[in-house]
Motif scaffolding. Structure first.
Motif, PDB file in Angstrom:
ATOM      1  N   TYR A   1      -1.423  -1.610 -10.020  1.00 42.70           N
ATOM      2  CA  TYR A   1      -2.350  -2.327  -9.234  1.00 42.70           C
ATOM      3  C   TYR A   1      -1.724  -2.466  -7.918  1.00 42.70           C
TER       4      TYR A   1
ATOM      5  N   GLN B   1      -2.373  -4.582  -3.798  1.00 38.21           N
ATOM      6  CA  GLN B   1      -2.717  -5.903  -2.948  1.00 38.21           C
ATOM      7  C   GLN B   1      -2.664  -5.699  -1.581  1.00 38.21           C
TER       8      GLN B   1
ATOM      9  N   ASN C   1      -6.381  -9.784   0.613  1.00 36.91           N
ATOM     10  CA  ASN C   1      -7.244  -9.224  -0.399  1.00 36.91           C
ATOM     11  C   ASN C   1      -6.581  -9.626  -2.001  1.00 36.91           C
ATOM     12  N   GLN C   2      -7.474  -9.480  -2.860  1.00 36.35           N
ATOM     13  CA  GLN C   2      -7.104  -9.803  -4.338  1.00 36.35           C
ATOM     14  C   GLN C   2      -6.236  -8.640  -4.726  1.00 36.35           C
ATOM     15  N   ARG C   3      -5.599  -8.967  -5.679  1.00 32.50           N
ATOM     16  CA  ARG C   3      -5.018  -7.518  -6.585  1.00 32.50           C
ATOM     17  C   ARG C   3      -6.012  -6.863  -7.273  1.00 32.50           C
ATOM     18  N   GLU C   4      -6.064  -5.503  -7.139  1.00 32.75           N
ATOM     19  CA  GLU C   4      -6.958  -4.606  -7.730  1.00 32.75           C
ATOM     20  C   GLU C   4      -6.272  -3.508  -8.580  1.00 32.75           C
TER      21      GLU C   4
ATOM     22  N   ALA D   1      -0.922  -1.002   0.960  1.00 31.82           N
ATOM     23  CA  ALA D   1      -0.837  -2.198   0.113  1.00 31.82           C
ATOM     24  C   ALA D   1       0.454  -2.285  -0.468  1.00 31.82           C
TER      25      ALA D   1
END
Length: 119
Positions: A36, A38, A42-45, A90
């Protein structure tokens, strides 16, 4: 159970990096591992996941550029990242869903490894 990630760094647009994540400890089984990310603000994706049978799943934004692979004998996964873009910048986090020897199934996270893509 610990997840140790490595391989982040600074790269120019179009470049490549390879991340690694090794799971260690009293592990009976690992059902799924993945990455994942981040970015600041931003949100973790989800980036990519791989099951114990090597079934993979990718975020649309990385399909065709990133490849996730797994060495079950070493409890290790890799993320080959090609054609990197500035928007790939990220902190990348390793994830695993693990059955420890003397415990129930649990979600585990590694420390983030920073990937910076310069334009």
């Amino acid at each position: 159970v610990q997840l140790q990630a490595s391989g982040g760094g600074l790269v120019q647009t179009g470049g490549y990096l390879r991340l690694s994540c090794a799971a260690s400890g009293s592990i009976l089984s690992i059902a799924i591992m993945g990455w994942y990310r981040q970015a600041p603000g931003n949100q973790r994706e989800l980036v990519a996941t791989i099951t114990s049978r090597s079934s993979t799943n990718y975020a649309d934004s990385v399909k065709g550029r990133f490849t996730i692979s797994r060495n079950n004998a070493k409890n290790t996964i890799y993320l080959q990242m090609n054609s990197l873009k500035p928007e790939d910048t990220a902190a990348y986090y390793c994830y695993a869903f693990v059955k420890p020897i003397s415990d129930s199934w649990e979600h585990y996270w590694g420390q983030g490894t920073l990937v910076t893509v310069s334009s």
